[in-house]
Write a protein that holds these residues in place. Structure first.
Motif, PDB file in Angstrom:
ATOM      1  N   GLN A 390      45.850  36.880  36.860  1.00 41.56           N
ATOM      2  CA  GLN A 390      45.760  35.542  37.422  1.00 41.56           C
ATOM      3  C   GLN A 390      46.447  35.533  38.786  1.00 41.56           C
ATOM      4  OE1 GLN A 390      46.469  32.385  34.636  1.00 41.56           O
ATOM      5  NE2 GLN A 390      47.195  30.988  36.223  1.00 41.56           N
ATOM      6  N   ALA A 394      43.132  31.432  40.372  1.00 42.34           N
ATOM      7  CA  ALA A 394      41.979  32.304  40.104  1.00 42.34           C
ATOM      8  C   ALA A 394      42.317  33.295  39.003  1.00 42.34           C
ATOM      9  CB  ALA A 394      41.578  33.041  41.375  1.00 42.34           C
ATOM     10  N   GLU A 416      36.413  41.871  42.422  1.00 44.39           N
ATOM     11  CA  GLU A 416      36.861  40.502  42.143  1.00 44.39           C
ATOM     12  C   GLU A 416      38.362  40.335  42.403  1.00 44.39           C
ATOM     13  OE1 GLU A 416      35.729  39.477  38.196  1.00 44.39           O
ATOM     14  OE2 GLU A 416      33.557  39.613  38.591  1.00 44.39           O
ATOM     15  N   ALA A 420      40.015  37.760  45.085  1.00 44.43           N
ATOM     16  CA  ALA A 420      40.990  36.736  44.686  1.00 44.43           C
ATOM     17  C   ALA A 420      42.270  36.863  45.496  1.00 44.43           C
ATOM     18  CB  ALA A 420      41.290  36.872  43.192  1.00 44.43           C
TER      19      ALA A 420
END
Length: 538
Positions: A390, A394, A416, A420
């Motif tokens: 986390q 996000a 990803e 983020a």
């Protein structure tokens, strides 16, 4: 000082500068040495393994203290100097000749660590001898200040090492320097060895040792006398467990861990970090003499206790401030969008695998390894199912490394995660050189280094004043080198291992802070003030 007195300090100090130059090369060239001798393991383990190689030199220091301490108490200070400097110089030169792991395999790291241990053996007999030699020449009311000049040589050895390394990096470029240029500082040390041996040959024996021998008061068995008599052993234990641990961790935190933190955690380019540390070291170096003079005026114990306490209180805030001024984008991102790994604790392992045989495939291990390789700090929170990362609000789903589509999942996860992190403002490369506040970093490093200058001159003078002349070399050198080895030498590897285990880039600092606190309390309770001691007692 008279001309003769100056010659004593200069002659003793110059040889010690060279020995510390040799010893510091390993720490300053850790990244290059990791690639040369530990390329058979993953990069994180290789770097920690190199730091353990740096620490390996400290393992033999207590044994060197006993071997050469005994020699110094039996034969004399001068001749012991010659043996230790030859051992140090020749082993340093040979490090520059050892083939890489790619050429001779496991023999390369074995040879490197063996030579490093020989260096430690030599240094175990060197530094205490230099301190004692100068102290036995010094006036009683200036003993700590004179020792400050010898202690200063540790900083000068560091400056000499970086003064050789930086021009080589600039002239050769990153590629050639990493491939073979790192060997040059080791090879040119043979020139410094010749100069240092010549200087040591010009020394006279210390007047205190000559007097003791002339009066027939020398010890015939200094090791048995130092360790076999409780009154001496008690003082050795006080030195080893109360005084030296604090001095060791305070000094090595400022001189070495700060550099590793700037380069490995804050991503400051190595040359820039070296230059900043050079400036701070040069500015703080005179403080060894200043605080030595203060110890001559008010006592040894108040001065080194002040260093322990200030280091314990201010080290953590200083490293947080280094983050703010060295990599402000990282500091803002950590504050605004902290990273949290949510995973089942049962799936999370300590990922230290120096021999490269274990594999870590659980989703927790996979995601924490990915975050750690980016040099980012994170918290852990218990959860169920596959681990997730986390970043602020996000969330990026992790994956298990042993699934059939692991390669596809890895590409997806890394894409990803970086997206983020970028959205949260995390810098994924080196620190922006234009955003680095260099004057503030120098100031912070200066303050950090000043704690070491408070502790060093005062504590080493207290140590030599604790023991009689007949066993001084042995009895002082052993506790100094034992605690420097175990508490100071292992500091970088221990601190980075703690960081790797916890995920918090500041967690490694609790090791030196805890040791400094314990040393302050124990010294307050058990160490006595030695100012005014007559060191000519047999």
């Amino acid at each position: 000082m008279t001309a003769k007195e100056k010659r004593v300090i200069v002659a003793a100090s110059l040889g010690t500068v060279f020995e510390f130059y040799d010893f510091f090369l390993i720490g300053l060239l850790a990244s290059e040495i990791a690639k040369a001798f530990f390329s058979g393991v993953n990069p994180t383990a290789g770097f920690i393994f190199t730091l353990l190689g740096f620490a390996a030199g400290f393992l033999l220091r207590p044994f060197g203290a006993v071997v050469f301490g005994r020699l110094g108490d039996l034969v004399g200070r001068k001749y012991t100097f010659l043996v230790t400097i030859l051992l140090m110089g020749l082993s340093t030169f040979v490090v520059g000749l050892v083939p890489t792991y790619a050429t001779i395999g496991i023999t390369a790291p074995i040879a490197f660590i063996t030579l490093r241990m020989i260096q430690g053996l030599a240094l175990g007999g060197e530094f205490g001898g230099a301190i004692i030699y100068v102290a036995e020449h010094a006036p009683a009311d200036r003993r700590a200040a004179w020792n400050g000049y010898v202690v200063l040589t540790a900083a000068l050895g560091f400056l000499l090492a970086v003064g050789v390394i930086i021009p080589l990096r600039l002239s050769l470029g990153a590629g050639p320097f990493t491939d073979w240029g790192w060997r040059i500082p080791f090879l040119v040390s043979v020139i410094l060895l010749a100069i240092s041996v010549w200087i040591r040959l010009m020394l006279d024996e210390s007047p205190e040792f000559r007097r003791m021998k002339a009066e027939g008061k020398g010890s015939k068995a200094p090791v048995a006398e130092a360790f076999g008599q409780w009154r001496n052993l008690r003082l050795i234990l006080i030195a080893a467990l109360c005084i030296v641990p604090g001095q060791a961790v305070v000094w090595y935190t400022g001189q070495f861990y700060s550099f590793f933190f700037l380069t490995k955690v804050l991503k400051v380019e190595g040359l820039t970090a070296n230059l900043l540390l050079i400036i701070a070291t040069a500015l703080s170096a005179p403080l060894y003499v200043v605080f030595g003079a203060l110890a001559d005026r008010i006592g040894r114990k108040p001065v080194f206790l002040m260093g322990f306490v200030l280091a314990a209180v201010l080290t953590l805030p200083i490293f947080h401030a280094l983050t703010t001024y060295a990599n402000p984008a990282l500091a803002r991102a950590q504050e605004n969008a902290p990273i949290t790994v949510v995973a089942d604790p049962a799936e999370c392992a300590v990922q230290f695998n120096p021999v490269g045989t274990a594999t870590f495939t659980s989703s927790c291990d996979v995601v924490t390894d990915a975050v750690a390789k980016l040099g980012l700090s994170y918290d852990r929170r218990s959860g169920t199912g596959p681990a997730t990362v986390q970043v602020g609000s996000a969330r990026v789903a992790g994956y298990a490394g042993d699934t059939p589509d692991a390669a596809t999942q890895k590409a997806r996860f890394e894409r990803e995660l970086k997206a983020a992190l970028a959205a949260a403002g995390y810098p994924l490369g080196d620190a922006d050189p234009n955003a680095i506040n260099k004057p503030m970093i120098v100031l912070l490093l200066f303050v950090l280094l000043s704690f070491g200058t408070m502790t060093f001159s005062a504590s080493t003078t207290a140590l030599l004043e604790m023991f009689p002349s007949r066993i001084r070399y042995t009895a002082m050198s052993f506790p100094y080198n034992l605690s420097s080895a175990w508490f100071g030498g292992f500091l970088p590897a221990t601190a980075f291992s703690i960081v790797a285990a916890t995920g918090n880039v500041y967690s490694g600092l609790f090791y030196p802070i805890g040791v400094a606190v314990a040393a302050a309390i124990l010294s307050l309770l058990f160490a006595r003030e030695t100012r005014g001691t007559d060191i000519s007692r047999a």
